[in-house]
Design a protein around this motif. Structure first.
Motif, PDB file in Angstrom:
ATOM      1  N   LEU A 147       0.853  -1.188   0.000  1.00 57.29           N
ATOM      2  CA  LEU A 147       0.000   0.000   0.000  1.00 57.29           C
ATOM      3  C   LEU A 147       0.888   1.236   0.000  1.00 57.29           C
ATOM      4  CD1 LEU A 147      -2.986   1.085   0.344  1.00 57.29           C
ATOM      5  CD2 LEU A 147      -2.415   1.318   2.774  1.00 57.29           C
ATOM      6  N   LYS A 148       0.643   2.135  -0.940  1.00 52.42           N
ATOM      7  CA  LYS A 148       1.413   3.375  -0.991  1.00 52.42           C
ATOM      8  C   LYS A 148       0.841   4.352   0.025  1.00 52.42           C
ATOM      9  CE  LYS A 148       2.951   2.794  -5.749  1.00 52.42           C
ATOM     10  NZ  LYS A 148       2.987   3.339  -7.128  1.00 52.42           N
ATOM     11  N   GLY A 149       1.499   4.416   1.183  1.00 54.01           N
ATOM     12  CA  GLY A 149       0.988   5.212   2.288  1.00 54.01           C
ATOM     13  C   GLY A 149       1.111   6.703   2.059  1.00 54.01           C
ATOM     14  N   THR A 150       0.292   7.459   2.769  1.00 60.82           N
ATOM     15  CA  THR A 150       0.301   8.914   2.636  1.00 60.82           C
ATOM     16  C   THR A 150       1.583   9.526   3.203  1.00 60.82           C
ATOM     17  OG1 THR A 150      -0.949   9.099   4.715  1.00 60.82           O
ATOM     18  CG2 THR A 150      -2.203   9.088   2.651  1.00 60.82           C
ATOM     19  N   GLN A 151       2.051   9.015   4.337  1.00 60.84           N
ATOM     20  CA  GLN A 151       3.294   9.529   4.922  1.00 60.84           C
ATOM     21  C   GLN A 151       4.477   9.182   4.025  1.00 60.84           C
ATOM     22  OE1 GLN A 151       5.430  11.739   7.254  1.00 60.84           O
ATOM     23  NE2 GLN A 151       3.356  11.288   7.927  1.00 60.84           N
ATOM     24  N   ARG A 152       4.462   7.976   3.467  1.00 56.08           N
ATOM     25  CA  ARG A 152       5.502   7.547   2.531  1.00 56.08           C
ATOM     26  C   ARG A 152       5.591   8.514   1.353  1.00 56.08           C
ATOM     27  NH1 ARG A 152       5.515   4.722  -2.257  1.00 56.08           N
ATOM     28  NH2 ARG A 152       7.246   3.273  -2.631  1.00 56.08           N
ATOM     29  N   GLN A 153       4.432   8.848   0.759  1.00 54.23           N
ATOM     30  CA  GLN A 153       4.436   9.734  -0.395  1.00 54.23           C
ATOM     31  C   GLN A 153       4.918  11.132  -0.024  1.00 54.23           C
ATOM     32  OE1 GLN A 153       3.808   8.641  -3.608  1.00 54.23           O
ATOM     33  NE2 GLN A 153       4.830  10.605  -3.986  1.00 54.23           N
ATOM     34  N   LYS A 154       4.527  11.611   1.138  1.00 62.29           N
ATOM     35  CA  LYS A 154       4.974  12.939   1.573  1.00 62.29           C
ATOM     36  C   LYS A 154       6.500  12.966   1.728  1.00 62.29           C
ATOM     37  CE  LYS A 154       4.322  16.471   5.131  1.00 62.29           C
ATOM     38  NZ  LYS A 154       5.760  16.707   5.376  1.00 62.29           N
ATOM     39  N   LEU A 155       7.067  11.921   2.321  1.00 61.85           N
ATOM     40  CA  LEU A 155       8.516  11.863   2.529  1.00 61.85           C
ATOM     41  C   LEU A 155       9.272  11.742   1.205  1.00 61.85           C
ATOM     42  CD1 LEU A 155       8.576   9.565   5.682  1.00 61.85           C
ATOM     43  CD2 LEU A 155       9.129  12.007   5.603  1.00 61.85           C
ATOM     44  N   ILE A 156       8.684  11.045   0.238  1.00 60.85           N
ATOM     45  CA  ILE A 156       9.281  10.977  -1.100  1.00 60.85           C
ATOM     46  C   ILE A 156       9.245  12.365  -1.744  1.00 60.85           C
ATOM     47  CG2 ILE A 156       8.981  10.070  -3.445  1.00 60.85           C
ATOM     48  CD1 ILE A 156       8.000   7.449  -2.134  1.00 60.85           C
ATOM     49  N   ASP A 157       8.091  13.009  -1.682  1.00 65.15           N
ATOM     50  CA  ASP A 157       7.957  14.344  -2.282  1.00 65.15           C
ATOM     51  C   ASP A 157       8.901  15.351  -1.631  1.00 65.15           C
ATOM     52  OD1 ASP A 157       6.030  13.303  -3.932  1.00 65.15           O
ATOM     53  OD2 ASP A 157       4.330  14.225  -2.885  1.00 65.15           O
ATOM     54  N   ASP A 158       9.131  15.192  -0.329  1.00 64.06           N
ATOM     55  CA  ASP A 158      10.029  16.098   0.408  1.00 64.06           C
ATOM     56  C   ASP A 158      11.495  15.700   0.258  1.00 64.06           C
ATOM     57  OD1 ASP A 158       7.822  17.506   1.239  1.00 64.06           O
ATOM     58  OD2 ASP A 158       7.771  16.646   3.254  1.00 64.06           O
ATOM     59  N   GLN A 159      11.758  14.624  -0.518  1.00 65.29           N
ATOM     60  CA  GLN A 159      13.115  14.126  -0.794  1.00 65.29           C
ATOM     61  C   GLN A 159      13.849  13.713   0.489  1.00 65.29           C
ATOM     62  OE1 GLN A 159      14.854  17.306  -3.193  1.00 65.29           O
ATOM     63  NE2 GLN A 159      13.997  16.392  -5.043  1.00 65.29           N
ATOM     64  N   ILE A 180       6.838   3.754   9.177  1.00 60.49           N
ATOM     65  CA  ILE A 180       6.109   4.994   8.969  1.00 60.49           C
ATOM     66  C   ILE A 180       4.676   4.686   8.540  1.00 60.49           C
ATOM     67  CG2 ILE A 180       8.090   6.472   8.404  1.00 60.49           C
ATOM     68  CD1 ILE A 180       7.402   5.992   5.407  1.00 60.49           C
ATOM     69  N   ASN A 181       3.761   5.495   8.983  1.00 62.83           N
ATOM     70  CA  ASN A 181       2.399   5.513   8.450  1.00 62.83           C
ATOM     71  C   ASN A 181       1.799   6.871   8.781  1.00 62.83           C
ATOM     72  OD1 ASN A 181       1.470   5.381  11.117  1.00 62.83           O
ATOM     73  ND2 ASN A 181       0.927   3.213  10.997  1.00 62.83           N
ATOM     74  N   ALA A 182       0.515   7.037   8.548  1.00 61.16           N
ATOM     75  CA  ALA A 182      -0.106   8.342   8.760  1.00 61.16           C
ATOM     76  C   ALA A 182       0.051   8.818  10.196  1.00 61.16           C
ATOM     77  CB  ALA A 182      -1.587   8.286   8.384  1.00 61.16           C
ATOM     78  N   MET A 183       0.076   7.876  11.124  1.00 56.81           N
ATOM     79  CA  MET A 183       0.169   8.231  12.541  1.00 56.81           C
ATOM     80  C   MET A 183       1.607   8.274  13.035  1.00 56.81           C
ATOM     81  SD  MET A 183      -3.021   8.651  13.175  1.00 56.81           S
ATOM     82  CE  MET A 183      -2.843   8.977  14.923  1.00 56.81           C
ATOM     83  N   MET A 184       2.501   7.544  12.376  1.00 57.90           N
ATOM     84  CA  MET A 184       3.904   7.460  12.786  1.00 57.90           C
ATOM     85  C   MET A 184       4.757   8.201  11.771  1.00 57.90           C
ATOM     86  SD  MET A 184       3.836   3.409  13.797  1.00 57.90           S
ATOM     87  CE  MET A 184       5.597   3.289  14.074  1.00 57.90           C
ATOM     88  N   GLU A 185       5.186   9.389  12.121  1.00 53.48           N
ATOM     89  CA  GLU A 185       5.959  10.197  11.197  1.00 53.48           C
ATOM     90  C   GLU A 185       7.422   9.750  11.197  1.00 53.48           C
ATOM     91  OE1 GLU A 185       4.555  14.425  11.148  1.00 53.48           O
ATOM     92  OE2 GLU A 185       3.460  13.758  12.929  1.00 53.48           O
ATOM     93  N   PHE A 186       8.261  10.498  10.518  1.00 55.53           N
ATOM     94  CA  PHE A 186       9.636  10.055  10.317  1.00 55.53           C
ATOM     95  C   PHE A 186      10.450  10.020  11.608  1.00 55.53           C
ATOM     96  CE2 PHE A 186      13.974  10.470   8.426  1.00 55.53           C
ATOM     97  CZ  PHE A 186      13.927   9.301   7.691  1.00 55.53           C
ATOM     98  N   GLU A 187       9.927  10.606  12.668  1.00 48.22           N
ATOM     99  CA  GLU A 187      10.625  10.593  13.957  1.00 48.22           C
ATOM    100  C   GLU A 187      10.423   9.283  14.709  1.00 48.22           C
ATOM    101  OE1 GLU A 187       8.560  13.013  12.937  1.00 48.22           O
ATOM    102  OE2 GLU A 187      10.105  14.466  12.386  1.00 48.22           O
ATOM    103  N   ALA A 188       9.782   8.303  14.086  1.00 47.95           N
ATOM    104  CA  ALA A 188       9.560   7.005  14.726  1.00 47.95           C
ATOM    105  C   ALA A 188      10.895   6.364  15.105  1.00 47.95           C
ATOM    106  CB  ALA A 188       8.788   6.086  13.786  1.00 47.95           C
ATOM    107  N   PRO A 189      10.905   5.477  16.120  1.00 47.16           N
ATOM    108  CA  PRO A 189      12.155   4.855  16.576  1.00 47.16           C
ATOM    109  C   PRO A 189      12.868   4.069  15.472  1.00 47.16           C
ATOM    110  CG  PRO A 189      10.384   4.478  18.163  1.00 47.16           C
ATOM    111  CD  PRO A 189       9.748   5.072  16.939  1.00 47.16           C
TER     112      PRO A 189
END
Length: 199
Positions: A147-159, A180-189
């Motif tokens: 599944l192409k997650g929303t957080q994944r796509q945002k992080l790709i777009d933000d390079q 990562i997912n919508a609830m777990m941003e890039f600051e996840a452990p």
């Protein structure tokens, strides 16, 4: 059509990444139902009173005829270990409420916290998250997630992350991983690559 779900992070009353959630919902309804109407999430969610303090999950259950919304307090799951499981025919391109196949695979996790699903030798996702791997100072996510997650796509777009085909045999080339997912941003452990059990 099976019901679809969308989970949106609400932080102190503010919805995060609505643009990406709206894109996915509209794409799903166009592809699965032939819908030509576009959901305006900001307008739709404006009818609801989001919790003003803390972090909550806004869960939308929908199809082409209905949309139901609920808010629940969010507590991040601690995921430190993954068990590799293989399924060559699994398909979860759309975020269906029906997760029977994934749930069956999750039951195979043994003593690990979650699973890492491998399809035809290619690394995809865990049971509820996209995954990113660190190679020195570079973060890489599988090119072919379930599944192409929303957080994944945002992080790709933000390079911040890049896509690569990652085979199960490629894992030793990475240093660590995080979810990562919508609830777990890039600051996840971040966890060591050795915390992925392959046998």
């Amino acid at each position: 059509m099976s019901l679809l779900i969308e989970s949106i992070k609400v932080k102190d009353g503010q919805y995060l990444n609505l643009f990406y959630h709206e894109q996915r919902m509209n794409r799903s309804l166009r592809t699965l139902c032939g819908s030509t109407d576009n959901i305006d999430l900001e307008k739709f969610l404006g009818k609801y009173e989001a919790p003003a303090d803390g972090i909550h999950k806004c869960r939308i259950v929908y199809d082409d005829n209905s949309m139901e919304v609920e808010f629940t307090p969010y507590h991040m799951k601690v995921i430190e270990t993954l068990k590799v499981v293989e399924h060559d025919r699994i398909n979860y391109e759309f975020k269906y409420a029906d997760r029977k196949t994934i749930d069956r695979l999750f039951a195979m996790r043994g003593k690990c916290d979650d699973i890492l699903i491998v399809k035809r030798g290619i690394v995809t996702d865990t049971s509820f998250c996209n995954i990113v791997f660190r190679r020195e100072n570079e973060w890489v996510t599988p090119w072919a997630p379930l599944l192409k997650g929303t957080q994944r796509q945002k992080l790709i777009d933000d390079q911040i992350i890049i896509e690569e085909e990652i085979r199960i045999t490629d894992l030793p080339a990475f240093d660590s991983w995080k979810l990562i997912n919508a609830m777990m941003e890039f600051e996840a452990p971040e966890n060591e690559i050795s915390n992925i059990e392959r046998k």
